[in-house]
Design an enzyme around this catalytic site. Structure first.
Site, PDB file in Angstrom:
ATOM      1  CD  GLU A 286      -3.281   0.406   2.048  1.00  0.00           C
ATOM      2  OE1 GLU A 286      -4.109  -0.487   1.799  1.00  0.00           O
ATOM      3  OE2 GLU A 286      -3.281   1.037   3.115  1.00  0.00           O
ATOM      4  CG  HIS A 315       8.116 -29.512   1.428  1.00  0.00           C
ATOM      5  ND1 HIS A 315       8.727 -30.683   1.016  1.00  0.00           N
ATOM      6  CD2 HIS A 315       8.807 -29.088   2.516  1.00  0.00           C
ATOM      7  CE1 HIS A 315       9.736 -30.958   1.837  1.00  0.00           C
ATOM      8  NE2 HIS A 315       9.802 -30.006   2.757  1.00  0.00           N
ATOM      9  CE  LYS A 429     -11.113   2.708   2.338  1.00  0.00           C
ATOM     10  NZ  LYS A 429     -10.550   3.636   3.287  1.00  0.00           N
TER      11      LYS A 429
HETATM   12  O1  PA5 Z   1      -2.993   1.583   6.038  1.00  0.00           O
HETATM   13  C1  PA5 Z   1      -4.049   2.119   5.796  1.00  0.00           C
HETATM   14  O2  PA5 Z   1      -4.186   3.350   5.783  1.00  0.00           O
HETATM   15  C2  PA5 Z   1      -5.293   1.297   5.506  1.00  0.00           C
HETATM   16  O3  PA5 Z   1      -4.993  -0.042   5.393  1.00  0.00           O
HETATM   17  C3  PA5 Z   1      -6.307   1.464   6.618  1.00  0.00           C
HETATM   18  O4  PA5 Z   1      -5.751   1.051   7.822  1.00  0.00           O
HETATM   19  C4  PA5 Z   1      -7.570   0.651   6.321  1.00  0.00           C
HETATM   20  O5  PA5 Z   1      -8.120   1.029   5.086  1.00  0.00           O
HETATM   21  C5  PA5 Z   1      -8.617   0.883   7.407  1.00  0.00           C
HETATM   22  O6  PA5 Z   1      -8.902   2.236   7.517  1.00  0.00           O
HETATM   23  P1  PA5 Z   1      -9.565   2.833   8.797  1.00  0.00           P
HETATM   24  O7  PA5 Z   1      -8.634   2.648   9.941  1.00  0.00           O
HETATM   25  O8  PA5 Z   1      -9.790   4.255   8.455  1.00  0.00           O
HETATM   26  O9  PA5 Z   1     -10.843   2.097   9.019  1.00  0.00           O
END
Ligand code: PA5
Length: 462
Positions: A286, A315, A429
């Site tokens: 990410e 394996h 989203k």
């Molecule tokens: O690293 C990130 O920003 C994302 O993975 C968020 O943690 C994830 O989308 C969850 O978001 P939130 O904490 O706003 O619910």
């Protein structure tokens, strides 16, 4: 923690390795990388977490004790960065069958993380816990995330049904300091949520209340987590490439990416670190998977993280790693001292040619398999590196996690991208909001329901 990068070099793996000329060329970027890492205080507020949370850590420790005194189960409701740090801390530091231990053998509550909306998965948990005896930690930095909000709504309904009006007693909230639905709910119910500080993105939040409440419920000493992170920080803030393992990791991975190695395998040889590999996968994917660089040019940067587990995946995936394409970098992670020393005894039957194992230990076997696999992939000319943790405890784990956070941030600088946003997550989203009928998303809903051009020859009904 020890990190050996030698097997990234051509001197170890041959023609597909990194040359010193390539190192020197990329190393020219280190002063600029260091300047950016030093300047970006706001985006990297997570770097201060091991230093600026003494009061909150005391409060969270008390909260953890209170939860363990009043409940049998603790459930984290969250997703992505709001869940994966808790999972890494749990399996990385606790008994691997923790929830099956008797209460007296545990630090407190049974511990669960719910980070999906699979109805069968959620129901399976509700089949084995009594909601009245369960504390739910609802975590969402944005306070709006559809998965977490829907889990929360189900839990609230269930709590109201089982314990009546005092249902908020079973809820702990962690969210943004001002905005989002969770913050509004907290205000409406006079609750004081824990705060995800500004500049602490989900995937960098393990040492904020997002992970610390879990740590406290698990009976971990939060100061030991800070100690480990500070140990990593001490090394990873140095300006010199040859003194800073985060810069070295980031730089070598960047060179590898430029050479076409678009896969980063994290392969710990310890069951307890399987969730750390999952946490790393999110952090690396990410943070670095970006369409644009900082100047707005299209770059489609990133390296696909793959989680593997030693020895199990020897394996499964190792055949590919050894003989397949030169498109990946493997980070092996070994643990020197496991909690258990497990001898392989002489059994009461003749095991024939397996008798060479008698009197040895599983500890020696797993270490040998790690060394053997490192040898095999290196011989095959595949770039790899070796991280060695002396043991699996809060200090060692936290040191490793913080090192990886610093390496990821530095990799963002080497690649010239923003490692702290995630615009690519937004499209999905928004489409989900539209499909679920959220107001304000009507146009998108219309777009999604309009007929798509499709060729029936490519659809099979079996
Ligand atoms: O690293 C990130 O920003 C994302 O993975 C968020 O943690 C994830 O989308 C969850 O978001 P939130 O904490 O706003 O619910």
């Amino acid at each position: 923690m020890r990190i050996d990068f030698n097997n990234m070099l051509d001197t170890a793996v041959g023609e597909h390795g990194i040359t010193m000329a390539e190192v020197e060329a990329e190393a020219a970027k280190v002063p600029a990388v260091h300047a950016a890492m030093t300047a970006k205080k706001d985006e990297m507020a997570w770097r201060a977490l091991p230093y600026n949370q003494d009061a909150i850590a005391r409060d969270i420790t008390d909260k953890g004790n209170w939860i363990n005194d009043h409940f049998q189960n603790f459930v984290v409701l969250g997703i992505g960065g709001s869940a994966l740090g808790s999972k890494a801390l749990f399996t990385g530091t606790k008994h691997l069958r923790y929830n099956e231990l008797k209460r007296a053998e545990r630090a407190g509550c049974r511990f669960y993380v719910v980070d999906n909306v699979d109805p069968d998965g959620i129901q399976a948990l509700f089949d084995i816990i009594d909601p009245a005896e369960t504390c739910f930690h609802v975590i969402s930095k944005s306070g709006n995330t559809v998965e977490t909000m829907s889990q929360f709504m189900i839990v609230l309904h269930m709590l109201k049904e089982t314990i009546g009006d005092d249902f908020m007693r079973n809820i702990v909230l962690t969210t943004d300091k001002e905005t989002g639905i969770l913050r509004n709910i907290a205000n409406a119910y006079n609750m004081t949520p824990y705060v995800v500080p500004d500049g602490v993105g989900g995937r960098f939040s393990v040492l904020s209340p997002v992970g610390l409440v879990s740590a406290a419920v698990l009976g971990l000493d939060i100061q030991m987590l800070f100690e480990g992170a500070r140990k990593a920080d001490e090394k990873c803030t140095k300006s010199d490439l040859y003194e800073n393992p985060a810069y070295m990791y980031a730089m070598l991975q960047t060179i590898a990416m430029h050479k076409g190695c678009n896969i980063s395998v994290m392969m710990p040889y310890a069951d307890g670190l399987a969730n750390t590999a999952e946490w790393y996968a999110q952090l690396w994917a990410e943070s670095l998977g970006k369409q644009y660089d900082l100047s707005g040019e299209i770059v489609h940067a990133g390296q696909t993280p793959v989680r593997a587990l030693g020895v199990t995946d020897q394996h499964s995936q190792i055949q590919l790693y050894t003989e397949g394409p030169f498109d990946k970098v493997i980070t092996f992670v070994g643990v020197e001292n496991f909690d258990t020393v497990m001898p392989i005894p002489k059994p009461p039957i003749d095991v024939q040619d397996a008798s060479y194992l008698e009197g040895q230990t599983l500890n020696k076997l797993i270490a040998s398999e790690l060394a053997a696999t490192e040898y095999a992939v290196t011989q095959a000319g595949k770039m790899n590196m070796m991280v060695t943790l002396s043991e699996l405890g809060p200090v060692e784990l936290s040191e490793f996690l913080f090192f990886l956070e610093m390496a990821t941030a530095a990799a963002g600088e080497f690649l010239g991208i923003n490692a702290f946003d995630q615009p690519g997550v937004e499209a999905g989203k928004i489409a989900t909001f539209a499909l679920m009928g959220r107001s304000g998303y009507e146009e998108k809903a219309k777009e999604l329901s309009s007929p798509k051009a499709q060729n029936d020859k490519f659809i099979f009904e079996l």
